[in-house]
Write a protein that holds these residues in place. Structure first.
Motif: not given
Lengths: 164, 164, 164, 164
Positions: C57, C59-60, C64-66
């Motif tokens: 949730l 992720y972009n 990968i993590v936003h």
């Protein structure tokens, strides 16, 4: 310890000494004010424009204006805008600069404005242009308006009313 | 236009002129290098320490070191750390400074280190301390390593190998 | 307008819906608190460590993590450190983030500390690491401590005591 | 371990669950895209405007939009502007945000533009406004344009073409 005549003899060997002499002959209260010799213009909406001639004394060893000098110019312009907006000296809390192009040409022109005034914290921005009108840095800054007589302990070394 | 003797006479009226003469007598290739006269020490882990004496020439008109000067010191120390890490000159992309306490005392000590090197972008940090060991600014910076012979057009005016 | 059963049917089509349900089932007062589910540890010296699990949730669309999520984590950790140091809620004045590596792996660990407290302005820093202990962002922030009952008008939307 | 029906029962206790269901029912590829549901408009001169409705899911526990959310919005808008200018996905190198006023009202409007494109580094700025047209944050960012197929290792977790 060299005496003043010996120092003067040494100093004259520097290619930038004649320019330094011109700078020192200026009637500015601080050396940095004499070095920058800013031409300040206050505009409406708490905006400030500073023009400053580029001399070789401002160069790094790549023969372009040192990035710290351009940052100092932007900090000064934003501090003046903050002072103009609040009527009180202020100190820099934070300063961010993005470098876009090298500082080259005859002069730098800094255009600073107040984005928001919230209580004692004043937020500003500044673009610096070369003499062809191209932007060379963008900067943002936050300033803290001092109370009358307030000691600056715990805050920045920059005062909005007289940064140079 | 004043001739050099007249300029010299004017210049001598400034209280900071004797100090300026000492600075100009130094054998540094640039004026800013002579003004800052940084004492550079390279540590392990791509860290750099620069010591710089505080003189009245670095003051703003509150008689404390101008915030732009402290920023310039931090930019220089981080640029040197980036150069040390990459082996190539680099230019400043972005610089952020938080001002904590006024620049006062006998000297400033900048401690810069490389946080990460990712391809051509080098990320750094720098704390500057006064002579009592108190932190007066914290700074972060990103630098872009130049290729051999690369023109700096489109980038900052600061070079990592010789910022002063 | 769809009714709740229709919305639920639509929502179940999303691959991340089961995870969302777990998040919503948490007993956190805000949705963002439930989403981040931060595990907070206060250390000596006004330092704070926050651990947060990485879920899809965050992720972009590169999986990968936003970067904004990582910035939010750092802002939260620094706000908590500021609160711990001052005993009062505070609002973010300025935030700077340098991105070093992508946010990947099982969890993120934010380590924030107070660099200086000067009057009502609190200056902080924060590094965020991945689960291999590699730094992925470095951040700095300035916060403004609120007086009791102070309206936040004119200031940031972030509160130091309960940013999530 | 709770099963899905039990989780759903727990989740329904949250006051923000109905809104969450609406968000999850959206056809966006990522959860964050569904949460923000940005309405993007590309203008001339590589400018981008994003409108986003404020919902209680974006609140911190002071019932105002979390500062990290506003930062994420600005990062996204600047990343899209950078993508529009370069035609390539890019990753955030650095992001600075100044917080001016709390995020309140019906919607947030982010206006981002490209200030300079120098090689692979793209410099941007973004102002975010509330629904009364007042500025609530100013942000600046630098982005690094990726080569086709470039792995993002060593760089940020934000991609310009699809940050949400």
């Amino acid at each position: 310890m060299l005496d003043e005549e010996q120092l003067l003899k040494e100093a004259r060997n520097n290619p930038w000494f004649p320019e330094l002499l011109k700078i020192a002959a200026r009637r500015r209260p601080t050396f940095l004010g004499s070095l920058f010799d800013p031409q300040v213009e206050y505009l409406a909406n708490d905006s400030v424009v500073i023009r400053m001639k580029i001399t070789e004394l401002l160069y790094n060893n790549l023969q372009i204006v040192h990035g710290g000098i351009t940052a100092t110019l932007a900090d000064t312009a934003m501090g003046l805008a903050a002072y103009h907006a609040s009527g009180r000296p202020s100190v820099t809390l934070s300063l961010t600069v993005n470098y876009l192009q090298p500082g080259l040409g005859k002069e730098l022109v800094a255009k600073a404005s107040v984005v928001h005034r919230g209580g004692r914290v004043i937020t500003t921005r500044c673009d610096v242009f070369n003499d062809e009108g191209e932007i060379i840095i963008q900067a943002t800054g936050t300033f803290y308006a001092l109370k009358e007589g307030q000691i600056t302990d715990g805050l920045s070394s920059t005062s909005g009313d007289a940064t140079l």
